[in-house]
Write an enzyme that holds these catalytic residues in place. Structure first.
Site, mmCIF file in Angstrom:
data_model
loop_
_atom_site.group_PDB
_atom_site.id
_atom_site.type_symbol
_atom_site.label_atom_id
_atom_site.label_comp_id
_atom_site.label_asym_id
_atom_site.label_seq_id
_atom_site.Cartn_x
_atom_site.Cartn_y
_atom_site.Cartn_z
ATOM 1 N N THR A 164 -33.956 -18.457 41.210
ATOM 2 C CA THR A 164 -34.606 -19.347 42.171
ATOM 3 C C THR A 164 -34.025 -19.189 43.572
ATOM 4 O O THR A 164 -32.848 -18.817 43.720
ATOM 5 C CB THR A 164 -34.422 -20.809 41.703
ATOM 6 O OG1 THR A 164 -34.817 -21.704 42.744
ATOM 7 C CG2 THR A 164 -32.963 -21.112 41.370
ATOM 8 N N ASP A 165 -34.821 -19.533 44.567
ATOM 9 C CA ASP A 165 -34.314 -19.516 45.950
ATOM 10 C C ASP A 165 -33.312 -20.642 46.197
ATOM 11 O O ASP A 165 -32.612 -20.644 47.215
ATOM 12 C CB ASP A 165 -35.468 -19.596 46.963
ATOM 13 C CG ASP A 165 -36.327 -20.846 46.829
ATOM 14 O OD1 ASP A 165 -36.099 -21.668 45.917
ATOM 15 O OD2 ASP A 165 -37.252 -21.004 47.663
ATOM 16 N N GLU A 166 -33.235 -21.617 45.267
ATOM 17 C CA GLU A 166 -32.339 -22.764 45.491
ATOM 18 C C GLU A 166 -30.870 -22.357 45.475
ATOM 19 O O GLU A 166 -30.011 -23.117 45.921
ATOM 20 C CB GLU A 166 -32.608 -23.865 44.455
ATOM 21 C CG GLU A 166 -34.017 -24.389 44.545
ATOM 22 C CD GLU A 166 -34.256 -25.691 43.799
ATOM 23 O OE1 GLU A 166 -33.289 -26.406 43.507
ATOM 24 O OE2 GLU A 166 -35.428 -25.981 43.502
ATOM 25 N N TYR A 219 -28.348 -28.261 39.218
ATOM 26 C CA TYR A 219 -29.268 -27.217 38.748
ATOM 27 C C TYR A 219 -29.018 -25.889 39.453
ATOM 28 O O TYR A 219 -28.780 -24.852 38.826
ATOM 29 C CB TYR A 219 -30.731 -27.662 38.962
ATOM 30 C CG TYR A 219 -31.722 -26.512 38.914
ATOM 31 C CD1 TYR A 219 -31.978 -25.838 37.733
ATOM 32 C CD2 TYR A 219 -32.391 -26.096 40.071
ATOM 33 C CE1 TYR A 219 -32.875 -24.766 37.688
ATOM 34 C CE2 TYR A 219 -33.284 -25.038 40.040
ATOM 35 C CZ TYR A 219 -33.523 -24.377 38.846
ATOM 36 O OH TYR A 219 -34.401 -23.327 38.810
ATOM 37 N N LYS A 251 -27.788 -21.986 38.226
ATOM 38 C CA LYS A 251 -28.583 -20.763 38.413
ATOM 39 C C LYS A 251 -27.775 -19.745 39.230
ATOM 40 O O LYS A 251 -27.812 -18.544 38.955
ATOM 41 C CB LYS A 251 -29.923 -21.069 39.108
ATOM 42 C CG LYS A 251 -30.901 -21.894 38.276
ATOM 43 C CD LYS A 251 -31.368 -21.195 37.001
ATOM 44 C CE LYS A 251 -32.251 -19.994 37.284
ATOM 45 N NZ LYS A 251 -32.800 -19.443 35.999
HETATM 46 P P1 NAD Z 1 -39.810 -24.706 32.431
HETATM 47 O O1 NAD Z 1 -38.829 -25.831 32.432
HETATM 48 O O2 NAD Z 1 -41.254 -25.010 32.523
HETATM 49 O O3 NAD Z 1 -39.602 -23.812 31.125
HETATM 50 C C1 NAD Z 1 -38.329 -23.458 30.651
HETATM 51 C C2 NAD Z 1 -38.489 -22.938 29.224
HETATM 52 O O4 NAD Z 1 -37.187 -22.529 28.754
HETATM 53 C C3 NAD Z 1 -39.007 -23.984 28.243
HETATM 54 O O5 NAD Z 1 -40.011 -23.423 27.426
HETATM 55 C C4 NAD Z 1 -37.770 -24.367 27.423
HETATM 56 O O6 NAD Z 1 -38.097 -24.761 26.097
HETATM 57 C C5 NAD Z 1 -36.990 -23.069 27.455
HETATM 58 N N1 NAD Z 1 -35.540 -23.281 27.265
HETATM 59 C C6 NAD Z 1 -34.731 -24.139 27.938
HETATM 60 N N2 NAD Z 1 -33.482 -24.045 27.487
HETATM 61 C C7 NAD Z 1 -33.485 -23.107 26.496
HETATM 62 C C8 NAD Z 1 -32.499 -22.568 25.637
HETATM 63 N N3 NAD Z 1 -31.227 -22.990 25.684
HETATM 64 N N4 NAD Z 1 -32.867 -21.605 24.771
HETATM 65 C C9 NAD Z 1 -34.141 -21.173 24.712
HETATM 66 N N5 NAD Z 1 -35.131 -21.653 25.474
HETATM 67 C C10 NAD Z 1 -34.804 -22.621 26.366
HETATM 68 O O7 NAD Z 1 -39.336 -23.742 33.609
HETATM 69 P P2 NAD Z 1 -40.171 -22.786 34.597
HETATM 70 O O8 NAD Z 1 -40.576 -23.567 35.772
HETATM 71 O O9 NAD Z 1 -41.161 -22.031 33.808
HETATM 72 O O10 NAD Z 1 -38.992 -21.812 35.073
HETATM 73 C C11 NAD Z 1 -38.735 -20.587 34.393
HETATM 74 C C12 NAD Z 1 -37.629 -19.845 35.111
HETATM 75 O O11 NAD Z 1 -38.018 -19.592 36.457
HETATM 76 C C13 NAD Z 1 -36.304 -20.609 35.199
HETATM 77 O O12 NAD Z 1 -35.244 -19.710 35.003
HETATM 78 C C14 NAD Z 1 -36.295 -21.172 36.614
HETATM 79 O O13 NAD Z 1 -34.981 -21.341 37.090
HETATM 80 C C15 NAD Z 1 -37.030 -20.082 37.356
HETATM 81 N N6 NAD Z 1 -37.740 -20.510 38.582
HETATM 82 C C16 NAD Z 1 -38.646 -21.521 38.542
HETATM 83 C C17 NAD Z 1 -39.346 -21.865 39.694
HETATM 84 C C18 NAD Z 1 -40.379 -22.971 39.714
HETATM 85 O O14 NAD Z 1 -40.884 -23.313 40.781
HETATM 86 N N7 NAD Z 1 -40.750 -23.551 38.585
HETATM 87 C C19 NAD Z 1 -39.095 -21.166 40.884
HETATM 88 C C20 NAD Z 1 -38.160 -20.137 40.888
HETATM 89 C C21 NAD Z 1 -37.500 -19.802 39.718
HETATM 90 O O1 TDX Z 2 -42.385 -37.138 42.351
HETATM 91 C C1 TDX Z 2 -41.854 -36.350 43.140
HETATM 92 N N1 TDX Z 2 -41.936 -36.610 44.481
HETATM 93 C C2 TDX Z 2 -41.389 -35.790 45.424
HETATM 94 O O2 TDX Z 2 -41.490 -36.070 46.625
HETATM 95 C C3 TDX Z 2 -41.185 -35.146 42.711
HETATM 96 C C4 TDX Z 2 -41.084 -34.839 41.247
HETATM 97 C C5 TDX Z 2 -40.661 -34.325 43.674
HETATM 98 N N2 TDX Z 2 -40.745 -34.627 44.988
HETATM 99 C C6 TDX Z 2 -40.217 -33.681 45.996
HETATM 100 C C7 TDX Z 2 -38.839 -33.112 45.750
HETATM 101 C C8 TDX Z 2 -38.930 -31.714 46.326
HETATM 102 O O3 TDX Z 2 -38.682 -31.736 47.721
HETATM 103 O O4 TDX Z 2 -41.106 -32.548 45.949
HETATM 104 C C9 TDX Z 2 -40.392 -31.314 46.108
HETATM 105 C C10 TDX Z 2 -40.601 -30.438 44.890
HETATM 106 O O5 TDX Z 2 -39.934 -31.058 43.813
HETATM 107 P P1 TDX Z 2 -39.833 -30.365 42.349
HETATM 108 O O6 TDX Z 2 -41.195 -30.107 41.835
HETATM 109 O O7 TDX Z 2 -38.903 -31.192 41.533
HETATM 110 O O8 TDX Z 2 -39.235 -28.932 42.724
HETATM 111 P P2 TDX Z 2 -37.852 -28.444 43.385
HETATM 112 O O9 TDX Z 2 -36.781 -29.451 43.246
HETATM 113 O O10 TDX Z 2 -38.165 -27.950 44.759
HETATM 114 O O11 TDX Z 2 -37.494 -27.215 42.401
HETATM 115 C C11 TDX Z 2 -38.527 -26.351 41.887
HETATM 116 O O12 TDX Z 2 -38.573 -25.122 42.572
HETATM 117 C C12 TDX Z 2 -37.497 -24.241 42.382
HETATM 118 C C13 TDX Z 2 -38.324 -26.096 40.385
HETATM 119 O O13 TDX Z 2 -38.285 -27.333 39.695
HETATM 120 C C14 TDX Z 2 -37.082 -25.308 40.158
HETATM 121 O O14 TDX Z 2 -36.911 -25.008 38.773
HETATM 122 C C15 TDX Z 2 -37.183 -24.020 40.928
HETATM 123 O O15 TDX Z 2 -35.990 -23.296 40.802
#
Ligand code: NAD
Ligand code: TDX
Length: 328
Positions: free
Chosen positions: A117-119, A144, A148
């Protein structure tokens, strides 16, 4: 290829698997935590092998890695608010889980792509022209993002010390189908669909750099195919928007008054702004996003949640009960 996809029952992983089955033999390893769901893989259930198991289970991971040509590692605990409430599962799944994957690919010489992630880079000032690049120093803010960042560091060390064949990608905020209703965009859409008021943290000035999940996965494919081993690629689609404007856009697209939402307690340590410079990925691997119209992508995403209430409906009340306890 025989692909092992960890976290393939989660949001991004499931979308990845839907694409992958057309050309590859896919095994999904997923613990099916609260964030993973078999239903997300229903469209491809006859085309994949789904193994319910944990990425920290070294015996299971080693066995599955030995059978694979490549591993794409999505599995992680991913929600910042959950990490603030209880960081322990993030340490276990994100750090020990990645370590376990690394040891298995080291032993069997298997190619790894690690999804991050960019975080990990921390945040940027709201009004600066700066964007994250491959050389931005790591500076994670939250439990979190620190886990990562730790996982990314392990991957880099295993590449250098053991010659593990790995690449890393750091992507910005994804949106699209199958995203858990705890996350910002699906939470607001499903709040409106269930007669609740949407919830904005603080003033909503925080900026996220939105990318459609299909574009993220398209970039992962390019890196897996032609990425330089040992490299980190940043993935982003010039999608910077502040949370307030995303909120108002969702409300308008759903036929509501743009001010029909509640301001709630801000997130502790809330990162101000993320922004990605994806130019090396575009120039070297020829990647470009396809979903360049954010409103159109949001419109389709709203339709998906409207049409798939059976997927998210059973989760919604419990998620909102937890938010209510936290005043959010
Ligand atoms: P998500 O939470 O929707 O899915 C995570 C999955 O991993 C789930 O199916 C969960 O059951 C599985 N999991 C969790 N812990 C586990 C373990 N110990 N063993 C096996 N499986 C496990 O997450 P996502 O949003 O699909 O993110 C996927 C990846 O992408 C993550 O590594 C996250 O850091 C990265 N990422 C997400 C975003 C975003 O905006 N969602 C952005 C950048 C990077
Ligand atoms: O109800 C809400 N209201 C609100 O204002 C929620 C759930 C979030 N927010 C804000 C917080 C953040 O500034 O919205 C923005 C996005 O929030 P999230 O969806 O929780 O995402 P973020 O914390 O930015 O992280 C996401 O992007 C990077 C993913 O959850 C991460 O897994 C990924 O690495």
């Amino acid at each position: 290829m025989n692909l092992l996809v960890t976290g393939g029952a989660g949001f991004i992983g499931a979308n990845f698997v839907h694409q992958a089955v057309a050309e590859h033999s896919v095994t999904v390893l997923d613990a099916l935590t609260y964030a993973g769901s078999r239903e997300s893989l229903a469209p491809v259930e006859d085309d994949i092998r789904l193994v319910q198991g944990d990425v920290t289970d070294a015996d299971l991971v080693t066995k599955l890695v030995a059978e694979a040509d490549a591993v794409v590692h999505f599995a992680a605990e991913t929600h910042v608010d959950n990490a603030l409430a209880d960081p322990e599962p993030f340490l276990r799944s994100n750090v020990i889980g990645t370590f376990t994957i690394l040891e298995a690919v080291r032993r069997h010489g298997v190619r790894l792509h690690h999804v991050s992630t960019d975080e990990v880079y921390g945040d940027l000032e709201l009004d600066s022209p700066q964007r994250f690049t491959e050389s931005t120093p790591y500076n994670p803010s939250s439990p979190y993002s620190s886990t990562k960042a730790a996982a990314d560091m392990l991957v880099r060390a295993w590449v250098r010390s053991y010659g593990v064949r790995a690449t890393i990608s750091n992507c910005s905020n994804n949106y699209g189908p199958y995203q858990h209703v705890e996350k910002f965009i699906p939470r607001q859409i499903t709040n409106i669909l269930t007669g609740r008021r949407p919830k904005l943290y603080g003033s909503g000035a925080n900026v996220r750099d939105w990318i459609h999940v299909e574009d993220h996965n398209g970039a992962v494919w390019r890196i897996l195919a032609d990425g330089q081993l040992g490299r980190t690629y940043l993935i982003g689609a010039a999608g910077e928007r502040d949370n307030l404007s995303v909120m108002r856009t969702i409300l308008v697209l759903m036929g509501r008054d743009p001010d029909d939402f509640d301001h709630v307690v801000d997130r502790a340590g809330h990162d101000l702004r993320y922004a990605i410079d994806p130019s090396p990925l575009c120039a070297e691997l020829g990647w470009a996003p396809k979903h360049t119209d954010f409103e159109a992508g949001l419109h389709d995403t709203i339709d998906w949640y409207r049409d798939n209430q059976s997927w998210w409906g059973p989760l919604k009340d419990a998620v909102e009960a937890v938010y209510q306890e936290r005043g959010q």
